[in-house]
Design a protein around this motif. Structure first.
Motif, PDB file in Angstrom:
ATOM      1  N   ILE A  70       0.861  -1.177   0.000  1.00  0.00           N
ATOM      2  CA  ILE A  70       0.000   0.000   0.000  1.00  0.00           C
ATOM      3  C   ILE A  70       0.899   1.228   0.000  1.00  0.00           C
ATOM      4  CG2 ILE A  70      -1.739   1.304   1.287  1.00  0.00           C
ATOM      5  CD1 ILE A  70      -2.736  -1.355   2.411  1.00  0.00           C
ATOM      6  N   ASN A  71       0.754   2.073  -1.004  1.00  0.00           N
ATOM      7  CA  ASN A  71       1.702   3.171  -1.226  1.00  0.00           C
ATOM      8  C   ASN A  71       1.168   4.533  -0.793  1.00  0.00           C
ATOM      9  OD1 ASN A  71       3.636   1.432  -2.455  1.00  0.00           O
ATOM     10  ND2 ASN A  71       2.487   1.515  -4.369  1.00  0.00           N
ATOM     11  N   PHE A  72       0.288   4.568   0.209  1.00  0.00           N
ATOM     12  CA  PHE A  72      -0.220   5.863   0.669  1.00  0.00           C
ATOM     13  C   PHE A  72      -0.562   5.784   2.141  1.00  0.00           C
ATOM     14  CE2 PHE A  72      -3.888   3.429  -0.705  1.00  0.00           C
ATOM     15  CZ  PHE A  72      -4.810   3.634   0.302  1.00  0.00           C
ATOM     16  N   VAL A  73      -0.711   6.963   2.749  1.00  0.00           N
ATOM     17  CA  VAL A  73      -1.138   7.072   4.147  1.00  0.00           C
ATOM     18  C   VAL A  73      -2.358   7.988   4.183  1.00  0.00           C
ATOM     19  CG1 VAL A  73       1.170   6.690   5.090  1.00  0.00           C
ATOM     20  CG2 VAL A  73       0.431   9.027   4.524  1.00  0.00           C
ATOM     21  N   PRO A  74      -3.171   7.915   5.234  1.00  0.00           N
ATOM     22  CA  PRO A  74      -4.366   8.764   5.308  1.00  0.00           C
ATOM     23  C   PRO A  74      -4.016  10.243   5.221  1.00  0.00           C
ATOM     24  CG  PRO A  74      -4.419   7.060   6.997  1.00  0.00           C
ATOM     25  CD  PRO A  74      -3.058   7.008   6.387  1.00  0.00           C
ATOM     26  N   GLY A  75      -4.788  10.975   4.426  1.00  0.00           N
ATOM     27  CA  GLY A  75      -4.575  12.412   4.293  1.00  0.00           C
ATOM     28  C   GLY A  75      -3.522  12.796   3.280  1.00  0.00           C
ATOM     29  N   GLN A  76      -2.913  11.832   2.623  1.00  0.00           N
ATOM     30  CA  GLN A  76      -1.874  12.130   1.635  1.00  0.00           C
ATOM     31  C   GLN A  76      -2.495  12.723   0.372  1.00  0.00           C
ATOM     32  OE1 GLN A  76       0.836   8.879   0.859  1.00  0.00           O
ATOM     33  NE2 GLN A  76       1.161   9.529  -1.255  1.00  0.00           N
ATOM     34  N   ILE A  77      -1.816  13.687  -0.224  1.00  0.00           N
ATOM     35  CA  ILE A  77      -2.247  14.243  -1.501  1.00  0.00           C
ATOM     36  C   ILE A  77      -1.720  13.337  -2.613  1.00  0.00           C
ATOM     37  CG2 ILE A  77      -2.085  16.203  -3.076  1.00  0.00           C
ATOM     38  CD1 ILE A  77      -1.726  18.004  -0.621  1.00  0.00           C
ATOM     39  N   VAL A  78      -2.627  12.843  -3.449  1.00  0.00           N
ATOM     40  CA  VAL A  78      -2.243  11.960  -4.545  1.00  0.00           C
ATOM     41  C   VAL A  78      -2.594  12.616  -5.868  1.00  0.00           C
ATOM     42  CG1 VAL A  78      -2.509   9.890  -3.144  1.00  0.00           C
ATOM     43  CG2 VAL A  78      -4.442  10.716  -4.497  1.00  0.00           C
ATOM     44  N   LYS A  79      -1.900  12.196  -6.912  1.00  0.00           N
ATOM     45  CA  LYS A  79      -2.126  12.699  -8.255  1.00  0.00           C
ATOM     46  C   LYS A  79      -2.713  11.593  -9.124  1.00  0.00           C
ATOM     47  CE  LYS A  79      -0.388  16.825  -7.603  1.00  0.00           C
ATOM     48  NZ  LYS A  79      -1.250  18.043  -7.681  1.00  0.00           N
ATOM     49  N   LYS A  80      -3.478  11.980 -10.108  1.00  0.00           N
ATOM     50  CA  LYS A  80      -4.055  11.008 -11.030  1.00  0.00           C
ATOM     51  C   LYS A  80      -2.942  10.179 -11.658  1.00  0.00           C
ATOM     52  CE  LYS A  80      -7.005  10.596 -15.118  1.00  0.00           C
ATOM     53  NZ  LYS A  80      -7.839  11.323 -16.114  1.00  0.00           N
ATOM     54  N   GLY A  81      -3.093   8.854 -11.604  1.00  0.00           N
ATOM     55  CA  GLY A  81      -2.092   7.951 -12.163  1.00  0.00           C
ATOM     56  C   GLY A  81      -1.116   7.408 -11.148  1.00  0.00           C
ATOM     57  N   ASP A  82      -1.102   7.974  -9.922  1.00  0.00           N
ATOM     58  CA  ASP A  82      -0.218   7.441  -8.884  1.00  0.00           C
ATOM     59  C   ASP A  82      -0.593   5.993  -8.566  1.00  0.00           C
ATOM     60  OD1 ASP A  82       1.072   9.841  -8.706  1.00  0.00           O
ATOM     61  OD2 ASP A  82       0.247  10.417  -6.751  1.00  0.00           O
TER      62      ASP A  82
END
Length: 277
Positions: A70-82
């Motif tokens: 899992i490559n994210f944490v809560p509240g992280q800003i992600v970009k389309k395609g990440d």
């Protein structure tokens, strides 16, 4: 008009805010009430509102597989395609091999059912067996044929899983907490569990504002057209500490909803939010 706003559900520690609604004349004198020979209100009314995402995208697994990363944490800003979720490809290779083996097994069972049917047909012509026995042999052959088709579909599904090793962000925004952990195995049967996370676009951000319908109509009548009213009325976000958000907002065209029971209009006001307020 100012509006008290509540923070939406994404992330943590949401602040409460106020939405101040005012004519553009208060900011741009050439475009507001003064240009129409009217007087802008010195103390515009305050309405309640709720801040919400302008768009949401669900991250969901539509195929079976074990979550390897899992490559994210809560509240992280992600970009389309990440790349957000990665699946274990070793297990998927084994799943494909197992599905292919089941096809061979099903095809062998179909051949056996064909042989039994031919034998039953021969015995029936000699009046050795009954009509019921022949019908049973035909039914067993049909069941075996259906099993072959099902096994082939399972191979296609396993191949699809192998071809989709990751789940990616569909939009820019802030992502929620993951609903599964690394190592979890997801199945098509557990679709509720397969809803892995939610991305909320908050740039721009929307504020749902409830205003009396009479007030809404008065503002509309002050302008030549609805489009003119939408373009000339601006909205100001005011934080609980009294600071005004530096960027003004405007009503989203076509986003109004009238409640005949309360005689109030709910409109969506859109604010640019490059700093992710």
């Amino acid at each position: 008009a100012a509006v008290r706003a509540m923070r939406p559900r994404w992330g943590s520690g949401w602040r409460r805010a106020f939405l101040a609604m005012a004519a553009s004349a208060l900011v741009f004198p050439t475009f507001g009430f003064s240009a129409l020979g009217q007087t802008a209100p010195a103390d515009p009314p305050v309405f309640a509102a709720r801040l919400m995402a302008s768009e949401e995208a669900e991250i969901a697994a539509r195929i079976d597989g074990r979550v390897s990363r899992i490559n994210f944490v809560p509240g992280q800003i992600v970009k389309k395609g990440d790349v957000l979720i990665e699946f274990d490809q070793k297990f998927r290779n084994l799943s494909l091999a197992a599905a292919q083996a089941k096809v061979k097994t099903a095809e062998a069972q179909l051949k056996l059912a064909d042989a039994k049917l031919r034998n039953a047909q021969t015995l029936r012509t000699r009046n050795v067996n009954s009509e019921v026995q022949l019908l049973e042999a035909q039914a067993q052959r049909d069941i075996a044929a259906a099993a072959v088709e099902e096994a082939k579909v399972n191979v296609q599904t396993a191949q699809l899983q192998l071809d989709q090793p990751t789940l990616k962000a569909g939009i820019d925004g802030i992502i929620s907490r993951a609903q599964v952990r690394e190592g979890a195995y997801l199945t098509l049967q557990a679709m509720d569990v397969n809803r892995l996370a939610l991305i909320s676009r908050i740039n721009p951000i929307h504020a749902a504002v409830e205003v009396p319908f009479e007030w809404f109509q008065q503002r509309r009548k002050a302008f030549a057209s609805r489009d003119e009213a939408l373009s000339m009325l601006s909205y100001t976000l005011v934080l609980p500490n009294g600071e005004k958000y530096p960027l003004s907002g405007r009503i989203v065209a076509g986003a109004g909803e009238f409640d005949p029971a309360t005689q109030r209009m709910t409109v969506n006001v859109e604010f640019a939010n490059p700093e992710y307020l």
